[in-house]
Scaffold this active site. Structure first.
Site, PDB file in Angstrom:
ATOM      1  N   SER A 196      23.848  -1.911  17.238  1.00 27.13           N
ATOM      2  CA  SER A 196      23.298  -1.608  15.918  1.00 27.13           C
ATOM      3  C   SER A 196      23.746  -0.290  15.304  1.00 27.13           C
ATOM      4  O   SER A 196      23.395  -0.018  14.154  1.00 27.13           O
ATOM      5  CB  SER A 196      21.767  -1.648  15.965  1.00 27.13           C
ATOM      6  OG  SER A 196      21.310  -2.982  15.985  1.00 27.13           O
TER       7      SER A 196
ATOM      8  N   LYS B 141      25.198  -0.361  11.872  1.00 27.39           N
ATOM      9  CA  LYS B 141      24.426  -0.217  10.630  1.00 27.39           C
ATOM     10  C   LYS B 141      24.682   1.126   9.951  1.00 27.39           C
ATOM     11  O   LYS B 141      24.485   1.258   8.739  1.00 27.39           O
ATOM     12  CB  LYS B 141      22.933  -0.387  10.916  1.00 27.39           C
ATOM     13  CG  LYS B 141      22.534  -1.783  11.368  1.00 27.39           C
ATOM     14  CD  LYS B 141      21.039  -1.877  11.601  1.00 27.39           C
ATOM     15  CE  LYS B 141      20.609  -3.280  11.977  1.00 27.39           C
ATOM     16  NZ  LYS B 141      20.991  -3.667  13.348  1.00 27.39           N
TER      17      LYS B 141
ATOM     18  N   SER C 165      16.115  -0.795  12.524  1.00 23.45           N
ATOM     19  CA  SER C 165      17.300  -1.560  12.916  1.00 23.45           C
ATOM     20  C   SER C 165      17.181  -3.014  12.459  1.00 23.45           C
ATOM     21  O   SER C 165      17.326  -3.956  13.235  1.00 23.45           O
ATOM     22  CB  SER C 165      17.512  -1.481  14.430  1.00 23.45           C
ATOM     23  OG  SER C 165      18.875  -1.595  14.748  1.00 23.45           O
TER      24      SER C 165
END
Length: 445
Positions: A100, A103, A279
Site C-alpha cells: 500500500s 498509494k 489505506s
C-alpha cells in the site's frame, strides 16, 4: 481569541443592560479580559543546524535491527530531508513488491494535477423511455446506503436517499431504473488481485458508482464487499423509489438525458486523507482514475497508472523501474524501488514542489493515527518513535513497507523508504524496529 472577544462583548452588553434596568450602572465593574490561550506543549520547529547523521554512524546503528532474519528480502534508503543527501541504502534500486505504499504515488499525482476542492458528482437522468431513470456514476465511492439520520462510513458523504428525494421532488414518474457505468473503461479487477479479497472486505470491483465503497453493510468495518457494486447502487435507488429492484439493469452505453437529481462527494483533500490514513484501496483506485481523466487518459487501471507515473516523472521523481498494475498497491505484481519512494518523500519535504507538501501531513503518525495508531506503542525502543515518525504503511502476505519522515534524536529530519518481501512471521515488528532506530539514533558523530 475571537470567540473570547465575542463572549466578553456579550457580557459587557448584558451588564450594561442590567445597569440601565437597575439604575446602578456606576457601581458595576467589568471583569478583565482573560489571558491569551497558549499551546503547551508548544510545536517547536526543528533547527536547520542539527547535526546530520554520518553514513558510518547510521550504518552502525542500523546493523543490529537489520540482522533480524524475519525481514526477509530487504531494501531501503535513508536521506537527509534538508539537503537531499543519501545517508544509507541497501538494494535501493531493486524493484520490490510495495503493497500500500503505492498509494503515496497516487496521492502525490493527485496533489500535482487536481484541484484540492474537487468533488465527484453522481447524477440521475431522465431515461429515453417513459418511466425510466438512469443512475449515472461519476466515480464517487463514498455515496452511502445509510438511512437518513445514521452515520455514514465516509464523513459528509451523500446518500442514495438524497437522490431519491430529489427524484420525487422532480415529479418525474418512475417505473424502471438503469445504471450508467460508462465513465470507467476496461476490467473492474486488476491483474494480481485475488477475488477472495472482495469477500474479505479489502476491495470491490471498481465501478464508477457504488455505495460505501462497495460495502454490503454501510458502516461495518468488517463488511464484505459487493461483487456487483454499480448494480447494487441502482437497486438501492429503485427500492427507495418503490420500484422493483429485480428490474434494474446496467446500460450497455452512455446515457444522455435531462438531469433530475445530483449529489457530490466530499472534496479531494478529505478523500485523500481517508485513503492515506486508512489505506483505502477502493478510494485509491477511484482517485487514480481522477488523475487519468485530468490527463486525458481512459479511466481504467492502465490509464490511471500511466497518468500517475507521468505526473511524477514531470515533477522530476525517478520512476523508471516502477511496474504498476493498480493505484492501491493491492496487486501482487506491482513493483517499486526504495529510491522512488524515498525520492517522493524528499520532494514533498523539500521546497521545490510546494503542491506536494500536503503529502507529509497525509502520512499516518506513529502511535497516533491511521494505520500506525496501534504501532510504536510498546516496547520502549519502539515507543521512542511514537509521534516523531510519520509514514505510509504497506502490508500483504510476506510484505511489509514503510515510507515517510522522522526526526532523529539530534533534531535532524530524515526521509526513508523501507521494503521487506518474503518476510518471516514477525516481519512487521522487525521493520518497525529498523524505522525506530532512525528516531533513536543521534548518529552525527
Amino acid at each position: 481569541m475571537a470567540v473570547g472577544a465575542a463572549v466578553l462583548l456579550l457580557v459587557a452588553v448584558v451588564v450594561a443592560a442590567a445597569a440601565l434596568f437597575t439604575g446602578s450602572g456606576d457601581d458595576v465593574a467589568v471583569p478583565p479580559a482573560p489571558a491569551p490561550a497558549t499551546a503547551n506543549p508548544a510545536v517547536v520547529p526543528v533547527e536547520d543546524g542539527a547535526p546530520k547523521p554520518t553514513r558510518a554512524g547510521l550504518a552502525a546503528a542500523l546493523a543490529p535491527a537489520l540482522a533480524d532474519p524475519d525481514l526477509g528480502d530487504f531494501t531501503g534508503r535513508v536521506s537527509d530531508a534538508l539537503t537531499g543527501a543519501e545517508l544509507w541504502s541497501q538494494g535501493a534500486d531493486v524493484p520490490m513488491q510495495p503493497a500500500s505504499v503505492n498509494k503515496s504515488l497516487t496521492a502525490a499525482a493527485a496533489l500535482l494535477t487536481l484541484d484540492r476542492d474537487a468533488r465527484l458528482t453522481t447524477r440521475v437522468l431522465r431515461g429515453d423511455r417513459p418511466g425510466l431513470i438512469v443512475l449515472k456514476g461519476g466515480g464517487d465511492p463514498t455515496l452511502s446506503a445509510a438511512p437518513p439520520g445514521e452515520d455514514t462510513w465516509y464523513r459528509d458523504a451523500a446518500r442514495i436517499s438524497d437522490l431519491a428525494d430529489q427524484v420525487r421532488a422532480s415529479g418525474v414518474p418512475v417505473t424502471r431504473v438503469a445504471v450508467d457505468v460508462s465513465a470507467y473503461t476496461g476490467p473492474t479487477m486488476a491483474p494480481g488481485w485475488d477475488p477472495l479479497d472482495i469477500d474479505y472486505g479489502d476491495i470491490a470491483p471498481i465501478e464508477p458508482v457504488m455505495l460505501d465503497a462497495g460495502r454490503t453493510q454501510p458502516v461495518s468495518y468488517d463488511s464484505v464487499r459487493s461483487h456487483t457494486p454499480a448494480l447494487d447502487a441502482g437497486r438501492a435507488l429503485a427500492a427507495a423509489l418503490k420500484v422493483d429492484p429485480a428490474t434494474v439493469t446496467v446500460l450497455p452505453r452512455a446515457a444522455t438525458g435531462e438531469e433530475i437529481a445530483a449529489v457530490q462527494s466530499p472534496p479531494l483533500m478529505q478523500r485523500l486523507r481517508d485513503m492515506m490514513n486508512f489505506s483505502d484501496n477502493v478510494m485509491a483506485e477511484t482517485i487514480g482514475r481522477e488523475v487519468a481523466a485530468a490527463a486525458g487518459r481512459p479511466q481504467s487501471f492502465d490509464g490511471a497508472v500511466r497518468a500517475v507515473l507521468d505526473a511524477l516523472k514531470d515533477a522530476g521523481i525517478d520512476t523508471a523501474r516502477a511496474r504498476l498494475f493498480d493505484s492501491s498497491g493491492l496487486s501482487v505484481d506491482d513493483r517499486l524501488t526504495a529510491n522512488t519512494l524515498d525520492s517522493l518523500v524528499q520532494a514533498a519535504a523539500g521546497s521545490g514542489h510546494p503542491r506536494l507538501r500536503p503529502l507529509v501531513d497525509l502520512l499516518p503518525v506513529a502511535g497516533g493515527s491511521g494505520t500506525l495508531s496501534n504501532r510504536y506503542l510498546d516496547p520502549e525502543p519502539l515507543r521512542r518513535a511514537a509521534g516523531f515518525l510519520r509514514a505510509k504503511t504497506g502490508s500483504l502476505t510476506g510484505t511489509n513497507t514503510l515510507s515517510g519522515i522522522v526526526t532523529d534524536a539530534s533534531g535532524r529530519v530524515l526521509t526513508f523508504a523501507l521494503i521487506s518481501n518474503n518476510a518471516g512471521p514477525t516481519g512487521r515488528i522487525a521493520l518497525d524496529n529498523v524505522a525506530a532506530v532512525l528516531r533513536s539514533c543521534g548518529c552525527g558523530s
